[in-house]
Design an enzyme around this catalytic site. Structure first.
Site: not given
Ligand code: DX5
Length: 225
Positions: A177, A37
């Site tokens: 995601d 990310d």
């Molecule tokens: C947001 C990130 C999150 C991450 C996953 O910008 O991209 O979505 O990847 O986070 P969780 O699985 O903890 O929601």
């Protein structure tokens, strides 16, 4: 033929003081690839991984890397993340003045290309670039942080995009995601997602990463039966 279910962890919740070991543990746990990310503090109110951090990890694991560029200037950074060892580059439609050109540039650099849509961005945005991408990422949270609540209203968008891909006979994955875990993954998979990014849910599993990966995969597979 349904597209294979792929589990792509986000390393946002990882212990950054041991990032190499954490990525090796994810590989051992059976993930299909690792999502980085990448945040610039402007497109989203958070700041994370530069290309050099990813490049330092690259020699220590074999799973593919994907770079989720949550940045205002993806065109200027594409090559840096390809050179760092990311085989798939995800750009946000909202950050691209010329999305068609940017996606073509990803492929010119030898990478696979993907486009991400924030929750408020309509599915039609990607209608004319499906021939240029290997994946569409439907954000199921507003980007910037892990541990947020899954936005279930995105499931209709997932289904809409999966239909556009099917109708055009495109060889394109649908990734989701944000807030993906045991209680949400089935809805996302049933809606049409086959690549599932999970961060906090993976790391919270009391039975460990391998159990979390296998459990999420089994739930997603079962949801499509
Ligand atoms: C947001 C990130 C999150 C991450 C996953 O910008 O991209 O979505 O990847 O986070 P969780 O699985 O903890 O929601």
């Amino acid at each position: 033929m349904p597209r294979p279910i792929l589990i792509a962890p986000s390393v946002l919740p990882a212990d950054f003081s041991r990032l190499g070991e954490e990525c090796a543990a994810l590989e051992q746990a059976g993930v299909d690839r690792i999502q980085w990310d990448v945040m610039d503090g402007v497109f989203v109110p958070n700041l994370t991984f530069g290309p050099d951090v990813i490049a330092s990890i690259r020699p220590h694991v074999t799973v593919p890397f994907e770079a989720h560029l949550m940045v205002v200037n993806p065109d200027e950074l594409l090559g840096r993340y390809v050179d760092a060892g990311c085989e798939l580059i995800i750009v946000h439609a909202e950050a691209c003045t010329h999305l068609h050109r940017t996606l073509g540039r990803c492929r010119e650099l030898g990478a696979k290309a993907a486009v991400a849509l924030n929750p408020a961005t309509p599915a039609a945005t990607i209608e004319h670039v499906l021939d240029l991408v290997d994946m569409v990422l439907v954000m199921t949270v507003n980007p910037g942080f892990g541990g947020q609540a899954y936005i279930s209203t995105m499931e209709s968008k997932i289904t809409e995009i999966a239909a556009l891909i099917r109708e055009g006979d495109h060889d394109v994955d649908v990734e989701v995601d944000g807030g993906i875990g045991p209680s949400t993954i089935e809805g996302a998979a049933r809606a049409g997602a086959n690549v599932l990014v999970s961060g906090s849910a993976l790391y919270k599993d009391p039975d460990g990463l391998a159990h979390a990966v296998a459990d999420l995969r089994a739930r997603a597979e079962a949801a499509r039966q």
